[in-house]
Every structure is written in C-alpha cells, then in structure tokens.
Design an enzyme around this catalytic site. Structure first.
Site, mmCIF file in Angstrom:
data_model
loop_
_atom_site.group_PDB
_atom_site.id
_atom_site.type_symbol
_atom_site.label_atom_id
_atom_site.label_comp_id
_atom_site.label_asym_id
_atom_site.label_seq_id
_atom_site.Cartn_x
_atom_site.Cartn_y
_atom_site.Cartn_z
ATOM 1 N N GLU A 6 4.904 -5.809 -7.553
ATOM 2 C CA GLU A 6 5.393 -4.720 -6.706
ATOM 3 C C GLU A 6 6.828 -4.990 -6.325
ATOM 4 O O GLU A 6 7.180 -6.114 -5.963
ATOM 5 C CB GLU A 6 4.608 -4.606 -5.388
ATOM 6 C CG GLU A 6 3.206 -4.102 -5.451
ATOM 7 C CD GLU A 6 2.597 -4.022 -4.040
ATOM 8 O OE1 GLU A 6 3.360 -3.981 -3.044
ATOM 9 O OE2 GLU A 6 1.359 -4.008 -3.945
ATOM 10 N N GLU A 34 2.394 8.325 -0.386
ATOM 11 C CA GLU A 34 0.974 8.329 -0.019
ATOM 12 C C GLU A 34 0.838 8.593 1.476
ATOM 13 O O GLU A 34 1.132 7.731 2.299
ATOM 14 C CB GLU A 34 0.338 6.992 -0.405
ATOM 15 C CG GLU A 34 0.380 6.706 -1.900
ATOM 16 C CD GLU A 34 -0.092 5.301 -2.231
ATOM 17 O OE1 GLU A 34 -1.307 5.032 -2.097
ATOM 18 O OE2 GLU A 34 0.760 4.463 -2.604
ATOM 19 N N LYS A 75 -1.355 6.237 4.186
ATOM 20 C CA LYS A 75 -1.149 4.800 4.372
ATOM 21 C C LYS A 75 -0.839 4.506 5.836
ATOM 22 O O LYS A 75 -0.024 5.187 6.462
ATOM 23 C CB LYS A 75 0.002 4.294 3.486
ATOM 24 C CG LYS A 75 -0.336 4.274 2.001
ATOM 25 C CD LYS A 75 0.574 3.345 1.235
ATOM 26 C CE LYS A 75 0.207 1.906 1.471
ATOM 27 N NZ LYS A 75 0.965 0.982 0.611
ATOM 28 N N GLU A 112 5.950 3.022 4.908
ATOM 29 C CA GLU A 112 4.775 2.768 4.075
ATOM 30 C C GLU A 112 4.325 4.019 3.322
ATOM 31 O O GLU A 112 3.717 3.934 2.254
ATOM 32 C CB GLU A 112 3.623 2.226 4.924
ATOM 33 C CG GLU A 112 3.802 0.800 5.381
ATOM 34 C CD GLU A 112 3.779 -0.185 4.218
ATOM 35 O OE1 GLU A 112 2.885 -0.068 3.369
ATOM 36 O OE2 GLU A 112 4.662 -1.057 4.160
#
Length: 357
Positions: free
Chosen positions: A251, A305, A308, A314
């Site tokens: 990541e 997203e 999250k 985030e």
C-alpha cells in the site's frame, strides 16, 4: 498539476488496492471493465470476495487475496486452513489468477499479542495446505506490515526492527526465505508530512525536484521518502541475517481530502504523489540501495470508500469516485460502463481489455 501522459498501468507494472468499505461502489463486473480499459492487471483485495473473483474470470488480472485478522486463530488449524483454500481459492483459480494470499494486515503493529502469536503459525498452516493441494507453484503466502514495526528508519542504512517485535519478525523472515515469498510493507510518506509539515519537505515526499538526503553511512542520495523507507526495511531485514527477501509495497497513496488538521491532503498533492510515482514505476526504477530491483507497488486505492472509519482522509484515497469519474487527473484514460453494458461485455468477451463503453 498538468496531465501526466502515461502508458497503461500494466505496462508500468503498478498494482491497485481494491477496497470495498463503502455502500455506493459499482458492481465487480463493472469494475472489471473499468480496470480492463485501464489495462490494470494486478489487483489486491482485503478478502477473497467470490463476486470479484468470478467477475474477473478469464481476464489477465493477477490477484492478491486476503485473510482478515479476525480469522488468524482459525487459520492455525490445518483442517480450517485447507477448508478456507478449498472454498476461496480452488473454485476460482482455474479461471482467475490468484498469485498470493496475505495473511493478516498490520498485525505486528496492532498491539494485539494474541493475533501476533497466531500470525506465523497461520502463514505456515496456509502454506502447508497449498502444498498438500498442489497449489504452491501458483500461490504464495505473505503478510502486510505497517512501517511502525521499524525502530529506526534514518538513515536508511541504519534501519532496524523494534526490539519488542524482533523474535516474531526473525521467524517470519526465516519463513519468507524458506518459501521465497516477498515481505510486504504499507508505506505512506503522507503520514510523515502530516505529522511534521514544518520539518518534512513537501517536495521530498511528493517526488518533486529537491536536494534530497544523503545517507551518511553509504553516501547514497535519496530524492524521495518512499525509497528511503523501502531501503530502511531492507536494512532491517539484513540486520536479521537475510539478503534474499524482496521488499514490496503493498500500500502507498495520498489522500485528496482531509480534516482541517490533516496537512497536505489535497487533490493537487495526491495527483503529484501518484502521478510522479507512476512515472518512477514506468522507468522501472530501483531504490538507491537496490537499483537493479524495480520497485513493486500497489497504490491505495481504486475508489474513495465512504464507510471507512477515522479521519476524513481515510475515505479519500481513491483514484476514482464510485461513479467512475477520476478524483483528479494523472492521465489515466478509463471508463466505467453501465451495469447492462458490463454484463454484456463480460458474457461476450470474458473480459474487456481496452473497450471504451
């Protein structure tokens, strides 16, 4: 930032993290067409979602699938580990390329001592099951780690693991060397900048022109933080007696939006980070300490997203919005089809490689 004109990601060798902690994402069959139009051929999942694995059948996409931290105890049981592989790998592997299983995510920095004690046995048991099922030539086993497992990362040649984790890591490294699997790290220069924006050079973390940093021991010059982080991990591994394990970046990324106290989380910086990183990958660059080993990177993440938890950043690491529009422009030309078009495409062609729908 102006458009960075790049060849397809598959030519670049870049992978993408396909997270799904959201309630508004397109179906996997639509995502398969989007990634086909981008020529992305390496995808990392955090689970083994059968809908995704089915949607990418007969494609050229190679998957990393994941065993969640909550399953580590179960995976130390040989029967349960084999049952997991029989359910999540065997039904799909004849048509969907599954190259790797990540066992747990950032377990060693979780402070969960039970999970930490289960990690290596789970990795070993899953590997044993792959061997017994004759899948070990196709699928390897690893785990992904936070950089918080390092005690020291500066200069890179002095990289070392935390003493309290040394025993765990030593045995894990021995296992990697035994089965010849890579050591995965989640590396985010963004965090270093956010925590110390007055001390950390933005140019240094965004791969922009800068004087760089000289490692006083090796005299190697580092012009970006990500490469310094990777080489610090290589040094820590070498201090454990191993020079035969490849470090890969499972990541990395940069958020396009954040809370008021999250310095640097802007679309412009995210475009600079990911666009400049893509150019480095295109050039097949290695790090200063490993110049002949091109960096192996999975960018986080494909989509923003919305579910999250945590700070706003985030929820804003995606290259794409859930409706298929780019969050910012780094020159990638892809298209998200309608559900009907995606279904038709997948039925007719198995997978769309460069369709513009």
């Amino acid at each position: 930032m102006g458009t960075v004109l790049l060849p397809s990601m598959s030519q670049l060798g870049m992978g993408i993290n396909y997270g799904q902690i959201a309630n508004n994402l397109p179906s996997p069959s639509r995502v398969a067409v989007l990634l086909g139009s981008l020529n992305i051929n390496r995808v990392k999942l955090y689970d083994a979602d059968p809908n995704v694995l089915r949607a990418f059948a007969n494609s050229n996409v190679e998957f990393i699938i994941g065993v969640g931290n909550e399953y580590l105890l179960n995976m130390t049981d040989a029967n349960k580990a084999q049952a997991w592989i029989e359910q999540h790998v065997q039904p799909y592997i004849s048509s969907t390329k599954i190259a790797c299983i990540t066992v747990g995510n950032e377990v060693l920095s979780s402070n969960d001592t039970q999970s930490m004690s289960y990690l290596l046995p789970a990795m070993q048991t899953i590997w044993g099951s792959l061997v017994s099922l004759g899948l070990d030539e196709q699928v390897t086993v690893t785990s992904a780690h936070s950089l918080n497992i390092l005690a020291n990362s500066y200069p890179p040649s002095s990289g070392s693991f935390r003493p309290d984790l040394a025993e765990h890591i030593q045995y894990i490294l021995n296992f990697h060397a035994q089965i010849k699997s890579p050591f995965l790290i989640n590396a985010y220069p963004y965090f270093a900048y956010k925590d110390n924006p007055d001390q950390v050079s933005l140019e240094y973390v965004l791969f922009q022109p800068n004087q760089g940093m000289i490692d006083s021991i090796t005299n190697l010059n580092y012009d970006n933080m990500l490469y310094a982080q990777v080489d610090a991990v290589y040094s820590a591994i070498k201090a454990m007696g191993h020079t035969d394990i490849e470090v890969r970046i499972s990541e990395t990324g940069w958020p396009s939006k954040g809370d008021p106290d999250e310095a640097g989380a802007t679309p412009e910086n995210a475009a600079q980070y990911n666009g400049n990183l893509l150019q480095r990958i295109q050039a097949k660059q290695g790090t200063p300490a490993k110049p002949n080993v091109p960096i192996n990177v999975y960018v986080f993440a494909l989509f923003n997203e919305d579910l999250k938890p945590g700070p706003a950043s985030e929820r804003n690491y995606g290259l794409y919005n859930p409706n298929g529009t780019p969050v910012y422009n780094i020159g990638l030309q892809g298209s998200l089809p309608t559900q009907a078009s995606a279904t038709k495409t997948n039925q007719c062609f198995g997978f769309a490689f460069s369709l513009s729908i």
